[in-house]
Design a protein around this motif. Sequence first.
Motif, PDB file in Angstrom:
ATOM      1  N   PHE A 118      27.271  30.723  46.970  1.00 55.38           N
ATOM      2  CA  PHE A 118      28.525  31.200  46.398  1.00 55.38           C
ATOM      3  C   PHE A 118      28.600  31.071  44.876  1.00 55.38           C
ATOM      4  O   PHE A 118      29.668  31.226  44.301  1.00 55.38           O
ATOM      5  N   THR A 119      27.480  30.799  44.230  1.00 58.80           N
ATOM      6  CA  THR A 119      27.459  30.821  42.766  1.00 58.80           C
ATOM      7  C   THR A 119      26.886  32.173  42.340  1.00 58.80           C
ATOM      8  O   THR A 119      26.179  32.825  43.104  1.00 58.80           O
ATOM      9  N   SER A 120      27.190  32.582  41.125  1.00 57.88           N
ATOM     10  CA  SER A 120      26.890  33.965  40.723  1.00 57.88           C
ATOM     11  C   SER A 120      25.408  34.311  40.760  1.00 57.88           C
ATOM     12  O   SER A 120      25.018  35.308  41.371  1.00 57.88           O
ATOM     13  N   VAL A 121      24.574  33.515  40.119  1.00 59.12           N
ATOM     14  CA  VAL A 121      23.152  33.853  40.047  1.00 59.12           C
ATOM     15  C   VAL A 121      22.493  33.700  41.420  1.00 59.12           C
ATOM     16  O   VAL A 121      21.673  34.530  41.825  1.00 59.12           O
ATOM     17  N   CYS A 122      22.885  32.679  42.162  1.00 58.33           N
ATOM     18  CA  CYS A 122      22.307  32.470  43.495  1.00 58.33           C
ATOM     19  C   CYS A 122      22.681  33.607  44.436  1.00 58.33           C
ATOM     20  O   CYS A 122      21.849  34.075  45.217  1.00 58.33           O
ATOM     21  N   THR A 123      23.917  34.058  44.354  1.00 51.06           N
ATOM     22  CA  THR A 123      24.347  35.179  45.181  1.00 51.06           C
ATOM     23  C   THR A 123      23.564  36.438  44.802  1.00 51.06           C
ATOM     24  O   THR A 123      23.064  37.153  45.678  1.00 51.06           O
ATOM     25  N   ALA A 124      23.424  36.669  43.497  1.00 50.96           N
ATOM     26  CA  ALA A 124      22.658  37.837  43.043  1.00 50.96           C
ATOM     27  C   ALA A 124      21.217  37.762  43.530  1.00 50.96           C
ATOM     28  O   ALA A 124      20.650  38.766  43.995  1.00 50.96           O
ATOM     29  N   GLU A 125      20.611  36.588  43.455  1.00 52.14           N
ATOM     30  CA  GLU A 125      19.222  36.433  43.884  1.00 52.14           C
ATOM     31  C   GLU A 125      19.059  36.703  45.376  1.00 52.14           C
ATOM     32  O   GLU A 125      18.183  37.470  45.796  1.00 52.14           O
ATOM     33  N   MET A 126      19.892  36.082  46.195  1.00 53.25           N
ATOM     34  CA  MET A 126      19.764  36.271  47.639  1.00 53.25           C
ATOM     35  C   MET A 126      20.064  37.726  48.016  1.00 53.25           C
ATOM     36  O   MET A 126      19.405  38.295  48.893  1.00 53.25           O
ATOM     37  N   CYS A 127      21.022  38.345  47.351  1.00 57.06           N
ATOM     38  CA  CYS A 127      21.321  39.763  47.626  1.00 57.06           C
ATOM     39  C   CYS A 127      20.168  40.662  47.185  1.00 57.06           C
ATOM     40  O   CYS A 127      19.884  41.674  47.840  1.00 57.06           O
ATOM     41  N   THR A 128      19.462  40.286  46.127  1.00 56.00           N
ATOM     42  CA  THR A 128      18.297  41.055  45.697  1.00 56.00           C
ATOM     43  C   THR A 128      17.171  40.923  46.723  1.00 56.00           C
ATOM     44  O   THR A 128      16.507  41.918  47.061  1.00 56.00           O
ATOM     45  N   PHE A 129      16.959  39.718  47.245  1.00 54.21           N
ATOM     46  CA  PHE A 129      15.966  39.574  48.313  1.00 54.21           C
ATOM     47  C   PHE A 129      16.360  40.443  49.507  1.00 54.21           C
ATOM     48  O   PHE A 129      15.509  41.088  50.123  1.00 54.21           O
ATOM     49  N   GLN A 130      17.644  40.481  49.840  1.00 54.93           N
ATOM     50  CA  GLN A 130      18.111  41.332  50.940  1.00 54.93           C
ATOM     51  C   GLN A 130      17.812  42.799  50.637  1.00 54.93           C
ATOM     52  O   GLN A 130      17.305  43.525  51.488  1.00 54.93           O
ATOM     53  N   ASP A 131      18.132  43.233  49.419  1.00 54.45           N
ATOM     54  CA  ASP A 131      17.910  44.631  49.037  1.00 54.45           C
ATOM     55  C   ASP A 131      16.436  45.009  49.086  1.00 54.45           C
ATOM     56  O   ASP A 131      16.096  46.182  49.295  1.00 54.45           O
ATOM     57  N   ARG A 132      15.559  44.026  48.896  1.00 51.44           N
ATOM     58  CA  ARG A 132      14.119  44.295  48.851  1.00 51.44           C
ATOM     59  C   ARG A 132      13.410  43.846  50.137  1.00 51.44           C
ATOM     60  O   ARG A 132      12.184  43.810  50.192  1.00 51.44           O
ATOM     61  N   LEU A 133      14.185  43.510  51.158  1.00 50.08           N
ATOM     62  CA  LEU A 133      13.622  42.955  52.383  1.00 50.08           C
ATOM     63  C   LEU A 133      12.595  43.874  53.034  1.00 50.08           C
ATOM     64  O   LEU A 133      11.599  43.403  53.591  1.00 50.08           O
ATOM     65  N   SER A 134      12.780  45.176  52.922  1.00 46.19           N
ATOM     66  CA  SER A 134      11.833  46.104  53.550  1.00 46.19           C
ATOM     67  C   SER A 134      10.431  45.962  52.960  1.00 46.19           C
ATOM     68  O   SER A 134       9.436  46.139  53.675  1.00 46.19           O
ATOM     69  N   ALA A 135      10.329  45.633  51.674  1.00 48.22           N
ATOM     70  CA  ALA A 135       9.005  45.440  51.057  1.00 48.22           C
ATOM     71  C   ALA A 135       8.285  44.246  51.698  1.00 48.22           C
ATOM     72  O   ALA A 135       7.064  44.278  51.884  1.00 48.22           O
ATOM     73  N   PHE A 136       9.039  43.206  52.049  1.00 49.76           N
ATOM     74  CA  PHE A 136       8.443  42.044  52.709  1.00 49.76           C
ATOM     75  C   PHE A 136       8.128  42.374  54.171  1.00 49.76           C
ATOM     76  O   PHE A 136       7.082  41.978  54.682  1.00 49.76           O
ATOM     77  N   ASP A 137       9.035  43.110  54.806  1.00 53.41           N
ATOM     78  CA  ASP A 137       8.794  43.531  56.191  1.00 53.41           C
ATOM     79  C   ASP A 137       7.531  44.388  56.288  1.00 53.41           C
ATOM     80  O   ASP A 137       6.777  44.276  57.256  1.00 53.41           O
TER      81      ASP A 137
END
Length: 159
Positions: A44-63
């Motif tokens: 729930f902090t700004s940079v941490c939320t941005a980071e986890m959301c970026t991993f989510q947005d890029r999840l297909s590359a890891f998949d």
Amino acid sequence: MVNTGDAAPDFTAPLANGDVDSFTLSERLEDEAPIVLAFFPGAFTSVCTAEMCTFQDRLSAFDDVDATVYGVSRDSPFTLNEFRAQNELEFGLISDLNQEIVDDYDLAMDFDDLGVYGVAKRSVFVIDADGEVAYAWVSDDPGVEPEYAEVEDAAEDAA
């Protein structure tokens, strides 16, 4: 500090995945490696939320390379489940409430001015199927996010 080429410290901790399950790194390697462990200071902090959301947005590359992403923080599994739900994260978040994983990976960081101690430095580790650290990135600046393309490349190389 854990570096590339080191054996990844094994651990067992609560996994927030919509429910709360147990996660043991060594038990997950055979089916889920490479495993990306993305440590972050706090939900729930700004940079941490941005980071986890970026991993989510890029999840297909890891998949695409059969890599599995997990976030890791000192937050409780209940807090992490709410964080997952609010940000629509599809990957699990590992709770290191007792600071054991942070200590094993030598990642503890303090925010003295806030009275917050022992949170995880923002860092990313890619662990291959043999339990070896194939990639390590640790930032002393909590405002800096990882180079996501570099993490994706490391996961592909470790696959």
